[in-house]
Design an enzyme around this catalytic site. Sequence first.
Site, PDB file in Angstrom:
ATOM      1  N   CYS A  88      45.195  28.386  15.485  1.00 15.62           N
ATOM      2  CA  CYS A  88      44.992  29.791  15.186  1.00 15.62           C
ATOM      3  C   CYS A  88      45.373  30.474  16.648  1.00 15.62           C
ATOM      4  CB  CYS A  88      43.636  30.268  14.936  1.00 15.62           C
ATOM      5  SG  CYS A  88      43.407  32.020  14.835  1.00 15.62           S
ATOM      6  N   CYS A  93      40.498  31.018  14.067  1.00  9.79           N
ATOM      7  CA  CYS A  93      40.282  30.979  12.670  1.00  9.79           C
ATOM      8  C   CYS A  93      40.172  29.497  12.249  1.00  9.79           C
ATOM      9  CB  CYS A  93      41.393  31.253  11.773  1.00  9.79           C
ATOM     10  SG  CYS A  93      41.432  33.375  11.848  1.00  9.79           S
TER      11      CYS A  93
END
Lengths: 185, 101
Positions: A88, A93
């Site tokens: 990410c 994430c």
Amino acid sequence: MRALETILVGKGLVDPAAVDLIIDTYENKVGPRNGAQVVARAWTEADFAQALRDDATTAIESMGFAGRQAEHMEVLWNTPDTHNMVVCTLCSCYPWAVLGLPPVWYKSAPYRSRAVSEPRKVLSEFGVTLPESTKVKVWDSTAEVRYLVIPVRPEGTEGWSAEALADLVTRDSMIGTGLAKEPVT
Amino acid sequence: MREPDRPFDAPWQAQVFAMTVALNEAGQLDWSRWAEALGTQLADQSEVSNDAYYSAWLAAFETVLLEDGIADAGQVSDLTAQWHAAARATPHGQPIELGNA
């Protein structure tokens, strides 16, 4: 931090019991063993593998692993030709429902930039050396889309149960910074 | 790049993480907005540790709460002062409560 908590609880926006439950979930309940079960099933059940290809979010939810932020799940199949790895670049994430919370290195600035700029070098630091002929694809997670890598099933595991196979599936192999463990013979 | 697999190194890290998730589940915080706020705080961070990561997380959380009008700056600083006072007034080993100050 206590001040923010006092405000949120005081306004009735956050329930302290819910906070405790979330902490317990991520400290004790959710982790890469969930993802390993998904991978082992994908290796052993053709129908489930197809269901993952068609709609990974639903297939994974059917095993009881649901995302909290209604994120969309996608699975990436590693093959001898293509190795997928996940990052990410913006923040951190990560597919919590199947892997738990990310390790510190995943959240770090060096990984977030170098996974994109020099993925093979990063892989080698994780002890993964791929043949030159294997393409490396790097996938950038977002708040909306999270990825689960399905590593290559190790040779010599024909006829193994899903349970035994799951023990070969490491967290890093599902991020794409590792490979599944070889069976001990 | 290897470390033991602990999601949190200290209770406050777990607390701020869980409050953020709880606020999202209460429909008060859009996750894309959250990712952006956290990304902004992480952008110029070079230290690799849970402490640094969750410090950025906490800063992002405070920013979001202030920007969305869920908390106001005066209230945050008043309550922060009260908690600090309570912490000073609480004997070591006792739970810190706002009423202790």
